[in-house]
Design a protein around this motif. Sequence first.
Motif, PDB file in Angstrom:
ATOM      1  N   VAL A 222       2.606 -98.349   9.770  1.00  0.00           N
ATOM      2  CA  VAL A 222       3.450 -98.222  10.968  1.00  0.00           C
ATOM      3  C   VAL A 222       2.797 -97.203  11.899  1.00  0.00           C
ATOM      4  CG1 VAL A 222       5.750 -97.697  11.837  1.00  0.00           C
ATOM      5  CG2 VAL A 222       5.495 -98.805   9.624  1.00  0.00           C
ATOM      6  N   THR A 223       2.011 -97.718  12.848  1.00  0.00           N
ATOM      7  CA  THR A 223       1.233 -96.849  13.741  1.00  0.00           C
ATOM      8  C   THR A 223       1.520 -97.081  15.223  1.00  0.00           C
ATOM      9  OG1 THR A 223      -0.601 -98.425  13.701  1.00  0.00           O
ATOM     10  CG2 THR A 223      -0.659 -96.624  12.085  1.00  0.00           C
ATOM     11  N   ASP A 224       2.480 -97.942  15.528  1.00  0.00           N
ATOM     12  CA  ASP A 224       2.835 -98.203  16.922  1.00  0.00           C
ATOM     13  C   ASP A 224       4.291 -97.848  17.152  1.00  0.00           C
ATOM     14  OD1 ASP A 224       0.321 -99.302  17.654  1.00  0.00           O
ATOM     15  OD2 ASP A 224       0.886-101.178  16.679  1.00  0.00           O
ATOM     16  N   TYR A 225       4.588 -97.444  18.383  1.00  0.00           N
ATOM     17  CA  TYR A 225       5.960 -97.117  18.750  1.00  0.00           C
ATOM     18  C   TYR A 225       6.856 -98.330  18.545  1.00  0.00           C
ATOM     19  CZ  TYR A 225      10.070 -96.175  21.518  1.00  0.00           C
ATOM     20  OH  TYR A 225      11.367 -96.031  21.919  1.00  0.00           O
ATOM     21  N   ARG A 226       7.986 -98.074  17.897  1.00  0.00           N
ATOM     22  CA  ARG A 226       9.027 -99.088  17.738  1.00  0.00           C
ATOM     23  C   ARG A 226      10.363 -98.376  17.932  1.00  0.00           C
ATOM     24  NH1 ARG A 226       6.997-101.742  12.058  1.00  0.00           N
ATOM     25  NH2 ARG A 226       4.854-102.054  12.704  1.00  0.00           N
ATOM     26  N   PRO A 227      11.293 -98.971  18.659  1.00  0.00           N
ATOM     27  CA  PRO A 227      12.596 -98.314  18.841  1.00  0.00           C
ATOM     28  C   PRO A 227      13.251 -97.990  17.497  1.00  0.00           C
ATOM     29  CG  PRO A 227      12.382-100.194  20.296  1.00  0.00           C
ATOM     30  CD  PRO A 227      11.208-100.242  19.353  1.00  0.00           C
ATOM     31  N   SER A 228      13.746 -96.800  17.376  1.00  0.00           N
ATOM     32  CA  SER A 228      14.486 -96.282  16.226  1.00  0.00           C
ATOM     33  C   SER A 228      13.688 -96.234  14.922  1.00  0.00           C
ATOM     34  CB  SER A 228      15.796 -97.062  16.018  1.00  0.00           C
ATOM     35  OG  SER A 228      15.527 -98.365  15.533  1.00  0.00           O
ATOM     36  N   VAL A 229      12.382 -96.160  15.005  1.00  0.00           N
ATOM     37  CA  VAL A 229      11.544 -96.080  13.804  1.00  0.00           C
ATOM     38  C   VAL A 229      10.528 -94.954  13.970  1.00  0.00           C
ATOM     39  CG1 VAL A 229       9.840 -97.301  12.398  1.00  0.00           C
ATOM     40  CG2 VAL A 229      11.765 -98.549  13.357  1.00  0.00           C
ATOM     41  N   TRP A 230      10.431 -94.091  12.951  1.00  0.00           N
ATOM     42  CA  TRP A 230       9.378 -93.081  12.942  1.00  0.00           C
ATOM     43  C   TRP A 230       8.051 -93.776  12.669  1.00  0.00           C
ATOM     44  CZ3 TRP A 230       9.840 -87.576  13.064  1.00  0.00           C
ATOM     45  CH2 TRP A 230      11.139 -87.124  13.312  1.00  0.00           C
ATOM     46  N   TYR A 231       6.978 -93.274  13.254  1.00  0.00           N
ATOM     47  CA  TYR A 231       5.684 -93.922  13.077  1.00  0.00           C
ATOM     48  C   TYR A 231       4.571 -92.870  13.073  1.00  0.00           C
ATOM     49  CZ  TYR A 231       4.968 -93.194  18.054  1.00  0.00           C
ATOM     50  OH  TYR A 231       4.815 -92.614  19.279  1.00  0.00           O
ATOM     51  N   TRP A 232       3.404 -93.286  12.638  1.00  0.00           N
ATOM     52  CA  TRP A 232       2.243 -92.393  12.637  1.00  0.00           C
ATOM     53  C   TRP A 232       1.609 -92.401  14.021  1.00  0.00           C
ATOM     54  CZ3 TRP A 232       1.240 -89.131   8.830  1.00  0.00           C
ATOM     55  CH2 TRP A 232       1.755 -89.396   7.571  1.00  0.00           C
ATOM     56  N   ALA A 233       1.764 -91.307  14.768  1.00  0.00           N
ATOM     57  CA  ALA A 233       1.066 -91.170  16.051  1.00  0.00           C
ATOM     58  C   ALA A 233      -0.428 -91.022  15.775  1.00  0.00           C
ATOM     59  CB  ALA A 233       1.594 -89.963  16.816  1.00  0.00           C
ATOM     60  N   VAL A 234      -0.748 -90.297  14.707  1.00  0.00           N
ATOM     61  CA  VAL A 234      -2.125 -90.168  14.218  1.00  0.00           C
ATOM     62  C   VAL A 234      -2.049 -90.329  12.699  1.00  0.00           C
ATOM     63  CG1 VAL A 234      -4.177 -88.714  14.062  1.00  0.00           C
ATOM     64  CG2 VAL A 234      -2.669 -88.524  16.062  1.00  0.00           C
ATOM     65  N   PRO A 235      -2.440 -91.486  12.177  1.00  0.00           N
ATOM     66  CA  PRO A 235      -2.363 -91.670  10.723  1.00  0.00           C
ATOM     67  C   PRO A 235      -3.445 -90.867  10.008  1.00  0.00           C
ATOM     68  CG  PRO A 235      -3.273 -93.631  11.788  1.00  0.00           C
ATOM     69  CD  PRO A 235      -2.881 -92.679  12.875  1.00  0.00           C
ATOM     70  N   PRO A 236      -3.195 -90.486   8.761  1.00  0.00           N
ATOM     71  CA  PRO A 236      -4.224 -89.764   8.009  1.00  0.00           C
ATOM     72  C   PRO A 236      -5.416 -90.687   7.733  1.00  0.00           C
ATOM     73  CG  PRO A 236      -2.338 -90.264   6.607  1.00  0.00           C
ATOM     74  CD  PRO A 236      -1.981 -90.686   7.992  1.00  0.00           C
ATOM     75  N   ARG A 237      -6.596 -90.117   7.831  1.00  0.00           N
ATOM     76  CA  ARG A 237      -7.809 -90.904   7.552  1.00  0.00           C
ATOM     77  C   ARG A 237      -8.160 -90.881   6.078  1.00  0.00           C
ATOM     78  NH1 ARG A 237     -11.463 -88.187  12.106  1.00  0.00           N
ATOM     79  NH2 ARG A 237     -10.510 -86.438  11.049  1.00  0.00           N
ATOM     80  N   SER A 238      -7.694 -89.836   5.385  1.00  0.00           N
ATOM     81  CA  SER A 238      -7.967 -89.740   3.947  1.00  0.00           C
ATOM     82  C   SER A 238      -6.861 -88.915   3.288  1.00  0.00           C
ATOM     83  CB  SER A 238      -9.336 -89.093   3.703  1.00  0.00           C
ATOM     84  OG  SER A 238      -9.359 -87.776   4.220  1.00  0.00           O
ATOM     85  N   ALA A 239      -6.722 -89.070   1.987  1.00  0.00           N
ATOM     86  CA  ALA A 239      -5.699 -88.327   1.234  1.00  0.00           C
ATOM     87  C   ALA A 239      -5.966 -86.832   1.336  1.00  0.00           C
ATOM     88  CB  ALA A 239      -5.710 -88.769  -0.222  1.00  0.00           C
ATOM     89  N   GLY A 240      -4.925 -86.072   1.578  1.00  0.00           N
ATOM     90  CA  GLY A 240      -5.052 -84.620   1.645  1.00  0.00           C
ATOM     91  C   GLY A 240      -5.487 -84.075   2.990  1.00  0.00           C
ATOM     92  N   GLU A 241      -5.749 -84.942   3.952  1.00  0.00           N
ATOM     93  CA  GLU A 241      -6.164 -84.473   5.282  1.00  0.00           C
ATOM     94  C   GLU A 241      -4.989 -83.807   5.991  1.00  0.00           C
ATOM     95  OE1 GLU A 241      -8.415 -86.210   9.185  1.00  0.00           O
ATOM     96  OE2 GLU A 241      -7.021 -87.518   8.155  1.00  0.00           O
TER      97      GLU A 241
END
Length: 89
Positions: free
Chosen positions: A48-67
């Motif tokens: 979920v990386t795009d704006y959707r009404p009433s949904v939290w989303y990744w504005a900047v998703p993590p590129r790797s675990a622990g980042e």
Amino acid sequence: MKGGPVIASAGLIQYSVLVPPSAVWTWWDPGTVCLPAGTELGVPPLTVTDYRPSVWYWAVPPRSAGELCSAGLTDQLARYGQWRMAKWR
């Protein structure tokens, strides 16, 4: 935040920036909250990386675990945003 992970609220009112747990010991910006280690934070699915009404989303998703984002840069950005908001009032 130099590519670190950021979660945005559906209304674009709130952002959650993932910083190292040690940031809580030096965080003092009164306009923001730094959650302590052990706090549970719900996160959206990584797809979920795009704006959707009433949904939290990744504005900047993590590129790797622990980042994580830099706490110092996060603080600077928050202060700049507060300064800009104060100018509009």
